[in-house]
Design an enzyme around this catalytic site. Structure first.
Site: not given
Length: 241
Positions: A96, A98, A100, A159, A190
């Site tokens: 995804h 993000h 990280d 998420h 988050n």
């Protein structure tokens, strides 16, 4: 019908400079040919939090799932893989948008590694000013590299609106990334881009699709085979609050 993407990559192995693996990079053997690598990043509160990625050894090179969160660990990870396995990474998929999951995409591309994501992730990276993959796929896709096959699966929002999972059927390894929560935590984590109600629906799809997964790998902290149901419990509790 799934689109079949066959990657025939010839690795030109040449002299390589090794670097000592810093303590900020942890590599754990999952099973034969499968390894979890962990780096650490700041989730926004000044702390150092572990983030998991995975790499898989094939007869045509190494597949990376997600990138290190710690930007100092891009090359140390590649060095470590070569030092341990005498193979180079040739392919990376981000699960995804993000950071990280995507922070190392530009660097890996500069090293000749083919980088992929879903089209949704690709577009969100552009919108949110995150690193983008070189290529993207528009549907759930079956990849084949050397002696390994694996499929991407988009269950729906959770998420993040674009989170995908990656399934290695022969090994019964399901890489869930941040869509899956570790059994070491009861926090949903988050929720800045999360949709709790849709996450619950998406989790039920995943539980039905992959009931025999022996390993379910979350984006953070430890793992076992109970990650899907544990995550469902966490999300159901979060919805009630």
């Amino acid at each position: 019908m799934k689109k079949i993407l066959v990657l025939l990559i010839v690795s030109n192995i040449s002299s390589y400079v090794y670097s000592q693996v810093p303590s900020k990079l942890k590599i754990t053997s999952l099973r034969d040919g499968f390894y979890i690598y962990t780096t650490y990043g700041d989730p926004g509160d000044g702390s150092s939090y572990p983030s998991n990625g995975m790499y898989v050894i094939t007869t045509k090179g190494v597949v990376l799932i997600d990138t290190p969160w710690d930007t100092t660990q891009f090359q140390p990870l590649l060095d470590s893989i070569y030092l341990r396995h005498h193979q180079k990474a040739v392919l990376c998929i981000s699960t995804h948008f993000h950071s990280d999951r995507t922070a190392g995409l530009d660097y890996f591309r500069s090293q000749g590694i083919k980088t992929y994501s879903s089209k949704q992730t690709y577009e969100l990276c552009n919108k949110r000013h995150e690193k983008q993959s070189q290529y993207y796929f528009t549907i759930d896709t079956l990849f084949e590299l050397g002696n390994k096959q694996f499929e991407t699966y988009y269950p729906g929002p959770g998420h993040a609106p674009d989170n995908i999972l990656i399934w290695f059927k022969a090994a019964k390894v399901l890489y869930g990334g941040c869509f899956i929560k570790s059994t070491e935590t009861n926090s949903p984590g988050n929720l800045g881009d999360a949709n709790l109600n849709e996450w619950k629906i998406s989790l039920n799809k995943v539980a039905k699709k992959y009931p025999r997964a022996n390993y379910v790998i979350p984006g953070h902290l430890g793992w076992d085979h109970n990650g899907i149901l544990h995550t469902l419990e966490i999300i159901e509790n979060a919805i009630k609050k």
